[in-house]
Write an enzyme that holds these catalytic residues in place. Structure first.
Site, mmCIF file in Angstrom:
data_model
loop_
_atom_site.group_PDB
_atom_site.id
_atom_site.type_symbol
_atom_site.label_atom_id
_atom_site.label_comp_id
_atom_site.label_asym_id
_atom_site.label_seq_id
_atom_site.Cartn_x
_atom_site.Cartn_y
_atom_site.Cartn_z
ATOM 1 N N THR A 1 0.870 -1.186 0.000
ATOM 2 C CA THR A 1 0.000 0.000 0.000
ATOM 3 C C THR A 1 0.898 1.224 0.000
ATOM 4 O O THR A 1 1.610 1.469 0.983
ATOM 5 C CB THR A 1 -0.888 0.041 1.268
ATOM 6 O OG1 THR A 1 -1.650 -1.158 1.326
ATOM 7 C CG2 THR A 1 -1.829 1.228 1.230
ATOM 8 N N LYS B 1 -7.565 1.515 -2.640
ATOM 9 C CA LYS B 1 -7.119 1.060 -1.318
ATOM 10 C C LYS B 1 -7.142 2.208 -0.284
ATOM 11 O O LYS B 1 -7.619 2.049 0.835
ATOM 12 C CB LYS B 1 -5.703 0.470 -1.451
ATOM 13 C CG LYS B 1 -5.014 0.130 -0.148
ATOM 14 C CD LYS B 1 -5.635 -1.043 0.560
ATOM 15 C CE LYS B 1 -4.995 -1.265 1.916
ATOM 16 N NZ LYS B 1 -5.675 -2.297 2.691
ATOM 17 N N LYS C 1 -0.356 5.398 8.520
ATOM 18 C CA LYS C 1 0.304 5.560 7.217
ATOM 19 C C LYS C 1 -0.741 5.743 6.118
ATOM 20 O O LYS C 1 -0.637 6.642 5.283
ATOM 21 C CB LYS C 1 1.158 4.322 6.923
ATOM 22 C CG LYS C 1 1.853 4.377 5.575
ATOM 23 C CD LYS C 1 2.398 3.037 5.138
ATOM 24 C CE LYS C 1 1.313 2.172 4.552
ATOM 25 N NZ LYS C 1 1.801 1.012 3.803
#
Ligand code: NAD
Length: 295
Positions: free
Chosen positions: A96, A171, A246
């Site tokens: 990711t 995502k 994150k």
């Protein structure tokens, strides 16, 4: 059966590589952690001596790395994947990361005659081990079709999201919802506690009412109602608060860059920032309920 290089065999990558091995593929792994490599060798993988070695004499390279900077270094470095792989090698990055890094690396790969997809996942470590991940795959249709048989070994839902970078876009949007919804569920449970409502009663009602969502039904942040949720395991990850932070940074950076209004995404990022800086450094992201209870 394919020859596959696998770079980054941590929490997620180890199970994914193991599933490729179980399906009969030959897998050459590289990781900065010797212990992570050793665990895969035990399952039948070959140890590569470097990133370049993992990308040599293979038909495809799969990577599962922490951040965009790692993906850039692994693909574009001097002994990197692009320098070592032969023309026609397929690259599948499952990390990711930010959309810009995904597009830059795929652009350089295309320049060198390689096909690449960004294919981040949803489903966590359980999904990685069981081969039930959802893959959100960005890239040209031909690259998607080439990657699909490999992804099907590691996942259940393989979705072509559009051009390069759109897998990452899907995502980070999904995880922005997840971060916001987890905080919403935690706030509601803490309010319910203060109002004298039992956790189980609250769960039984809301899990079938209009407040239901994955954060409550599948990953309930208080111990009891969902036995498999990290709340029953002292909030050990699972999906770490650090990784959630994150991802919320990725969605906020994208929102700032593209002019989207994401006030709740920003509030969620700020709350996870406080949690990770304090008691949540090593915790699962659902552990934020404990910070909310004290504040
Ligand atoms: P992890 O830290 O457990 O694994 C990453 C691995 O990459 C480590 O073993 C590390 O040593 C290795 N690595 C780092 N730099 C490297 C380099 N230059 N060369 C070779 N190896 C290198 O992380 P993870 O939990 O497996 O997550 C990987 C990615 O998947 C992240 O982008 C994360 O956001 C994403 N993700 C994680 C989950 C989850 O539940 N853990 C769920 C969905 C997505």
């Amino acid at each position: 059966m394919a020859k596959i290089g696998f770079i980054g065999v941590g929490n997620m990558g180890e199970g994914m590589a193991a599933n490729l091995l179980k399906a009969g593929h030959s897998v050459k792994v590289f990781d900065l952690s010797a212990a992570a490599v050793a665990a895969c060798v035990k399952e039948g993988a070959t140890a590569a001596s470097s990133v370049g070695d993992a990308a040599t004499d293979v038909g495809a390279v799969v990577s599962m790395l922490p951040k965009g900077e790692h993906v850039r270094a692994v693909y574009l470095g001097d002994d990197g994947v692009l320098a070592a792989a032969t023309e026609g090698t397929l690259f599948i990055d499952c990390s990711t990361i930010d959309v810009a890094s995904a597009r830059d690396v795929a652009g350089d790969a295309l320049h060198k005659g390689m096909m690449m997809v960004d294919a981040p996942v949803s489903g966590g470590v359980g999904g990685a081990n069981e081969g039930t991940l959802t893959f959100m795959v960005g890239g040209p249709k031909a690259a998607f079709e080439a990657a699909k048989p490999i992804l099907e070994v590691m996942g259940q839902n393989i979705i072509h999201t559009g051009g390069t970078g759109t897998g990452q876009a899907a995502k980070i949007c999904n995880n922005m919802i997840l971060g916001i919804s987890m905080i919403g569920v935690c706030e509601a449970f803490v309010l319910a506690e203060k109002l004298g409502l039992e956790h189980q009663t609250m769960f039984d009602i809301v899990s079938t009412a209009s407040g239901q969502c994955w954060s409550l039904n599948t990953y309930c942040p208080v111990p009891g109602p969902v036995p498999t949720s990290p709340a029953n395991n002292d909030y050990k990850p699972g999906f770490s608060a650090q990784n959630m932070l994150k991802d919320l940074h990725l969605s906020q950076d994208a929102a700032d860059g593209f002019g989207a209004s994401t006030a709740l995404g920003k509030a969620a990022m700020d709350l996870y920032e406080a949690y990770v800086a304090g008691e949540g450094t090593e915790a699962d992201f659902s552990g934020i309920v404990n910070m909310i209870r004290k504040s």
